[in-house]
Design an enzyme around this catalytic site. Structure first.
Site, PDB file in Angstrom:
ATOM      1  N   ASP A 509       0.850  -1.188   0.000  1.00  0.00           N
ATOM      2  CA  ASP A 509       0.000   0.000   0.000  1.00  0.00           C
ATOM      3  C   ASP A 509       0.889   1.242   0.000  1.00  0.00           C
ATOM      4  O   ASP A 509       2.114   1.157  -0.133  1.00  0.00           O
ATOM      5  CB  ASP A 509      -0.952  -0.003   1.205  1.00  0.00           C
ATOM      6  N   ASP A 511       1.642   3.393   2.452  1.00  0.00           N
ATOM      7  CA  ASP A 511       2.572   3.447   3.575  1.00  0.00           C
ATOM      8  C   ASP A 511       3.738   2.490   3.359  1.00  0.00           C
ATOM      9  O   ASP A 511       4.893   2.813   3.677  1.00  0.00           O
ATOM     10  CB  ASP A 511       1.856   3.100   4.879  1.00  0.00           C
TER      11      ASP A 511
END
Length: 657
Positions: A509, A511
């Protein structure tokens, strides 16, 4: 400053064979036309593999053209029932058209073949000045030509009668504009044809090369001894330490695999030299792949079981696969119903099921051979045990140097047991939860886990003298055994490196991508020799999981993984073509690595045979160019520059918002 127009007219649709001519490197090798000619040879070999051709004849002519002739069934020349175009024209001019689809439904012309998606000989046409095809079929000789990369398609001409003869003759004039060299390397062509003779019992393979005076030099291959004879020839006089073991095994009607799937192999242990050659449906896989992993797994398990049965292992010695297979030479020919290759040139097999297929086919016959030939089995066991003892001695030396240093390894590091740098791997994992899953999924012998708490500090502008003030950076440096250094540092800075591969594994993702970027920034700025030497890698864990229900007794439930939405769509489309309804497919999205089961994490990101891991390289950019780009992207005082860059090139970025 002039602005380029960007509107509806800016889009261009590539039709027919244009995509191949625009980007030939996506479809074939461009160093020479060898792979392009191999596509034609592979079609002839598929006819032989199916039992319809008994000879393959290749001629290399002085005008630069190459002719491939077989005595198979001949390509159909009648109109396709749907496309209303002669099938031979479809084969040579239309991408994704061929007789090798629908294998599961029984409508394919071939049960086993190297061709997968109908791209092969269409690429040959696209990159040739001229292609001439002559088909002998149903008592008639048919001829057709394709000129200027397939832009001009001739009419199919009936050129006479052929009686009961059948087959296909293809003459190709490669277009030198698309290749570094317009000539096919003869040593590579000879090796390819020789391997076809080895892998096709009873098939005669001939190569003729036209000389300056118009005569032909001729080579004729036919291997009566098959794979073991070929292996001994390739070993070039090296004597086997034990007799070469060779056999084959294919699935029957009542097994877990499709009938005919399996492998043939020849394996031996030679003194001073090792080779390994593998093939899938007669296609040479020069970069190996999952079928080779299956071979090594089966051999290792067989030798380990033999050693345990005869109580040969000394106390304190633990056997590893490399101990058994490190000095092994082999030739492997696997047959898979639906192989998945890495790229169009098919240099590496990616099919995960091939690991289990080959290992299961090999294990029982190999164990039986070892126990029927106990003397040879003991010789192989002795080779493996001596290799394991040598490895343990090396590990003890490393341990002494390690224990005498002042640095203390981080307490949260789950270290591996092996001391061999070339096989050790360190996974830098995002978070304690993911670290726990990774510890359960890892191979304790060779894989170490270092969980990182939160995001590592942006180290691009940190003073090297203050670097260890950050606990996470300190732990990374101590764990890998390398101190911070500059790009022009000598090789000696890597003398105490503890792992051959340092693998960054973060969530799939935004992050996770940020954490990857921060770690790459750290390595590039403060450990550049580590990157330059090829020790840094990025794991690609999946974003989606697709569960597929069972199809009868022979088709157990399956599970697929997708890196992103595009790959998810591709998997869905393929399963729908297999006959599944969309509502039968259960799709789940992983929120993070910590949510994955250890078995899932092992299969997708940690097991060498099935994981996806990308090497980090510097490419052709100079250090000054790389530094300038990272100054812009990671420098604290470059906010305005980053904004200008995003306004100019933001449309080029794929963002997960």
């Amino acid at each position: 400053m002039s602005q380029k127009q960007y509107d509806e007219s800016s889009f261009r649709v590539l039709k027919g064979l244009e995509p191949v001519r625009e980007r030939p490197g996506m479809y074939t090798r461009t160093d020479s036309p060898c792979h392009m000619i191999q596509e034609v040879i592979d079609n002839a070999a598929d006819e032989a593999l199916a039992g319809f051709a008994k000879s393959i004849h290749v001629q290399v002519l002085r005008d630069g053209s190459i002719t491939v002739t077989d005595d198979g069934r001949g390509i159909p020349v009648g109109p396709h029932p749907v496309e209303k175009v002669p099938v031979v024209v479809l084969a040579y001019t239309v991408l994704h058209a061929g007789g090798k689809f629908d294998k599961k439904s029984g409508n394919s012309a071939y049960a086993f073949s190297g061709g997968l998606h109908g791209v092969g000989v269409a690429v040959t046409t696209a990159l040739s000045l001229r292609v001439e095809v002559e088909v002998r079929r149903e008592g008639k000789i048919h001829q057709v030509s394709f000129v200027d990369g397939g832009r001009e398609i001739g009419e199919i001409v009936e050129a006479g009668n052929c009686g009961r003869q059948t087959g296909t003759r293809v003459r190709v004039w490669p277009d030198g504009r698309y290749f570094d060299s317009p000539r096919v390397p003869m040593n590579e062509l000879e090796r390819l044809l020789r391997s076809k003779a080895v892998l096709l019992p009873g098939v005669r393979v001939i190569l003729e090369i036209e000389q300056a005076d118009g005569s032909f030099s001729k080579q004729d291959w036919r291997y009566e001894d098959g794979l073991p004879g070929y292996l001994r020839e390739m070993m070039n006089g090296f004597e086997p330490l034990v007799p070469v073991y060779s056999t084959e095994k294919y699935a029957g009607e009542d097994e877990d695999y499709a009938p005919g799937e399996g492998a043939a192999w020849a394996i031996g242990w030679f003194d001073g030299h090792q080779i390994g050659e593998s093939y899938v449906n007669l296609i040479p896989t020069v970069a190996g792949g999952t079928h080779e992993s299956g071979l090594r797994a089966g051999v290792f398990e067989g030798v380990r079981n033999f050693i345990e049965h005869h109580s040969l292992l000394p106390k304190g010695v633990k056997l590893q696969q490399e101990d058994v297979c490190g000095r092994m030479s082999f030739v492997l020919s696997a047959r898979l119903l639906d192989p998945q290759f890495q790229g169009q040139v098919k240099e590496k097999l990616n099919s995960r099921e091939a690991v289990k297929l080959v290992s299961s086919m090999l294990l029982n016959p190999f164990e039986a051979w070892l126990n029927q030939n106990v003397e040879q089995g003991r010789a192989i066991a002795d080779i493996a045990i001596r290799q394991a003892q040598s490895r343990l001695k090396d590990a003890q030396k490393v341990e002494k140097r390690k224990s005498s240093g002042v640095a203390v390894l981080p307490g949260k590091l789950a270290d591996c047991e092996s001391g061999r740098i070339d096989e050790n791997e360190l996974y830098l994992v995002e978070g304690d939860s993911a670290g726990g899953s990774a510890k359960l999924a890892r191979d304790r012998e060779t894989q170490a886990i270092l969980p990182l708490r939160g995001k590592v500090q942006n180290a691009w502008e940190i003073d090297p003298n203050r670097l260890f003030a950050n606990a996470e950076i300190h732990d990374v440096s101590v764990a890998i055994g390398v101190d911070p250094h500059k790009a022009d540092a000598p090789d000696a800075v890597l003398a105490n490196l503890r792992y051959g591969k340092i693998i960054i594994m973060a969530d799939a993702d935004v992050d996770g991508s940020h954490i990857q970027t921060l770690l790459l920034t750290l390595f590039l700025r403060h450990f550049p020799r580590l990157v330059a030497a090829g020790h840094v890698f990025i794991a690609l864990p999946p974003l989606y999981r697709v569960d597929v229900p069972a199809q009868g007794k022979k088709r157990p439930p399956r599970r697929f993984y997708a890196l992103d939405d595009g790959e998810l769509t591709s998997i869905r489309d393929r399963l729908i073509k297999e006959g599944f309804r969309e509502d039968q497919l259960e799709v789940g999205r992983f929120k993070g690595l910590g949510e994955m089961q250890p078995a899932q994490l092992k299969e997708t990101a940690m097991a060498p045979a099935t994981r996806r891991v990308l090497p980090v390289t510097l490419g052709e950019l100079a250090h000054a160019e790389i530094d300038a780009l990272f100054d812009l992207l990671m420098g604290k005082g470059e906010a305005s520059g980053r904004r200008a860059w995003m306004e100019l090139k933001g449309n080029l970025v794929e963002a997960d918002l």
